[in-house]
Design an enzyme around this catalytic site. Sequence first.
Site, short mmCIF file in Angstrom:
data_model
loop_
_atom_site.label_atom_id
_atom_site.label_comp_id
_atom_site.label_asym_id
_atom_site.label_seq_id
_atom_site.Cartn_x
_atom_site.Cartn_y
_atom_site.Cartn_z
N HIS A 216 -4.38 -3.37 6.65
CA HIS A 216 -4.24 -3.65 5.22
C HIS A 216 -5.61 -4.09 4.72
CE1 HIS A 216 -3.05 -5.12 1.36
NE2 HIS A 216 -3.51 -6.32 1.66
N ASP B 7 0.84 -1.20 0.00
CA ASP B 7 0.00 0.00 0.00
C ASP B 7 0.88 1.25 0.00
OD1 ASP B 7 -2.39 -1.70 0.46
OD2 ASP B 7 -1.40 -2.07 2.37
P1 NAX Z 1 -1.97 -18.41 -3.54
O1 NAX Z 1 -3.33 -19.00 -3.25
O2 NAX Z 1 -1.46 -18.40 -4.93
O3 NAX Z 1 -0.89 -19.14 -2.62
C1 NAX Z 1 -1.07 -19.38 -1.28
C2 NAX Z 1 -0.28 -20.62 -0.92
O4 NAX Z 1 -0.34 -20.79 0.49
C3 NAX Z 1 -0.83 -21.90 -1.55
O5 NAX Z 1 0.20 -22.61 -2.21
C4 NAX Z 1 -1.37 -22.66 -0.35
O6 NAX Z 1 -1.30 -24.07 -0.51
C5 NAX Z 1 -0.44 -22.17 0.75
N1 NAX Z 1 -0.93 -22.40 2.11
C6 NAX Z 1 -2.20 -22.41 2.57
N2 NAX Z 1 -2.21 -22.73 3.87
C7 NAX Z 1 -0.93 -22.90 4.25
C8 NAX Z 1 -0.30 -23.25 5.47
N3 NAX Z 1 -1.02 -23.47 6.58
N4 NAX Z 1 1.03 -23.36 5.50
C9 NAX Z 1 1.78 -23.14 4.39
N5 NAX Z 1 1.25 -22.83 3.20
C10 NAX Z 1 -0.10 -22.70 3.14
O7 NAX Z 1 -2.05 -16.93 -2.91
P2 NAX Z 1 -1.11 -15.69 -3.19
O8 NAX Z 1 -1.66 -14.91 -4.31
O9 NAX Z 1 0.30 -16.13 -3.22
O10 NAX Z 1 -1.42 -14.82 -1.87
C11 NAX Z 1 -1.01 -15.25 -0.60
C12 NAX Z 1 -1.63 -14.38 0.48
O11 NAX Z 1 -1.20 -13.04 0.38
C13 NAX Z 1 -3.16 -14.31 0.42
O12 NAX Z 1 -3.69 -14.43 1.74
C14 NAX Z 1 -3.43 -12.91 -0.10
O13 NAX Z 1 -4.70 -12.43 0.27
C15 NAX Z 1 -2.31 -12.16 0.56
N6 NAX Z 1 -1.96 -10.84 0.02
C16 NAX Z 1 -1.55 -9.89 0.90
C17 NAX Z 1 -1.12 -8.64 0.50
C18 NAX Z 1 -0.64 -7.62 1.49
O14 NAX Z 1 -0.36 -6.50 1.04
N7 NAX Z 1 -0.54 -7.90 2.79
C19 NAX Z 1 -1.15 -8.26 -0.94
C20 NAX Z 1 -1.14 -9.43 -1.87
C21 NAX Z 1 -2.01 -10.60 -1.43
O15 NAX Z 1 -3.32 -10.34 -1.77
#
Ligand code: NAX
Length: 339
Positions: free
Chosen positions: A189, A161
């Site tokens: 966020h 952000d």
């Molecule tokens: P993806 O769904 O592509 O990847 C997430 C990965 O996490 C998957 O491979 C899944 O199997 C794995 N996972 C789930 N539970 C787990 C656990 N207990 N231990 C280890 N791995 C686990 O999501 P992606 O686009 O990479 O986004 C990841 C996260 O970032 C989401 O929650 C998303 O909302 C968040 N974001 C946060 C942002 C921020 O500014 N704070 C911005 C970008 C993003 O939206």
Amino acid sequence: MSPAPLRVLVTGAAGQICYSLVYQIASGSVFGKDQPLELVLLDIPMMSAALDGVVMELVDCALPLLHKVIPVTDEKEAFKDVDYAFLVGAMPRREGMERKDLLAANVKIFKSQGRALAEGAKSTTKVIVVGNPANTNAYICAKYAAPKISPRNISAMTRLDHNRATAQIAAKAGVTIDDVKNVIIWGNHSGTQFPDVKHAKVNKGGSATDAYAAVGDEAWLKGEFISVVQKRGAVIIAARKLSSAMSAAKAACDHIHDWHFGTPKDTWVSMAVPSDGSYGIPEGIMFSFPVTIDAATKDWKIVQGLSIDEFAQGKLNATLQELQEERDEALRACEESNI
Ligand code: NAX
């Protein structure tokens, strides 16, 4: 002689943010071009084949700093002896899922990872939580990692952000990114975050000016600018049919780079950290503030003494209220979950 390798954990390593993130870490963009690394990549067992694919690609990058890459699906093993942890993996919001259910699912993950941190990680570990709801996930993680890991070592990412706000101001003022500094993201966020440029500086025509003067459009700064930054994530999802990944990975790298190396003189960055009571935010709330970081101690300090006018106070109150509601819901879910 090169220094001993740092052990860096990345969770959600088979996901889309990590596909950009792990290369940037392993190539030296975060910890410097002389710092060897051991990368531990954690994902859930169901993703183990995809995780192996990421490992093969990292190996094939032939990166001199990458001394080891260790794929794991076991949490305890993942957190052992880590120096830094990027907690990206989280439960995504599925269609029809209520906010309450999303929070409960994530509370389970971050309660368990908080405990794994306390059990296995170095006491000096620095943690960034990226997985949403990032502030509340970090709050829960800090609660269960304490007292072995100080809550001061756990943060949530609002740097994306912050970068978005900086880029918007640069474009509007007709300057480049390096000419803009000290924007602030206050709070959560989420859509209630408050991107604030009241104290930001813009280098225009060779001299440093206030962002308000450099932009010369107060209505835009108090209206469209704020909503563009708040809604940027949703707009990118609508365009790409996938959430921001490249920019999120870059922001996570910026966040940990500045924690490791410190912030430049007279410059602050936005980070969600446990409040120490500054600006009337109750202690312990994981709230995004302007912070400076001392390179020697790797300790952050909330920038003090910034004036908050009535407009800003209203925005701070709204994002605080949302964070308090999320925290209370998460704590209820914690009590109900018996992991
Ligand atoms: P993806 O769904 O592509 O990847 C997430 C990965 O996490 C998957 O491979 C899944 O199997 C794995 N996972 C789930 N539970 C787990 C656990 N207990 N231990 C280890 N791995 C686990 O999501 P992606 O686009 O990479 O986004 C990841 C996260 O970032 C989401 O929650 C998303 O909302 C968040 N974001 C946060 C942002 C921020 O500014 N704070 C911005 C970008 C993003 O939206």
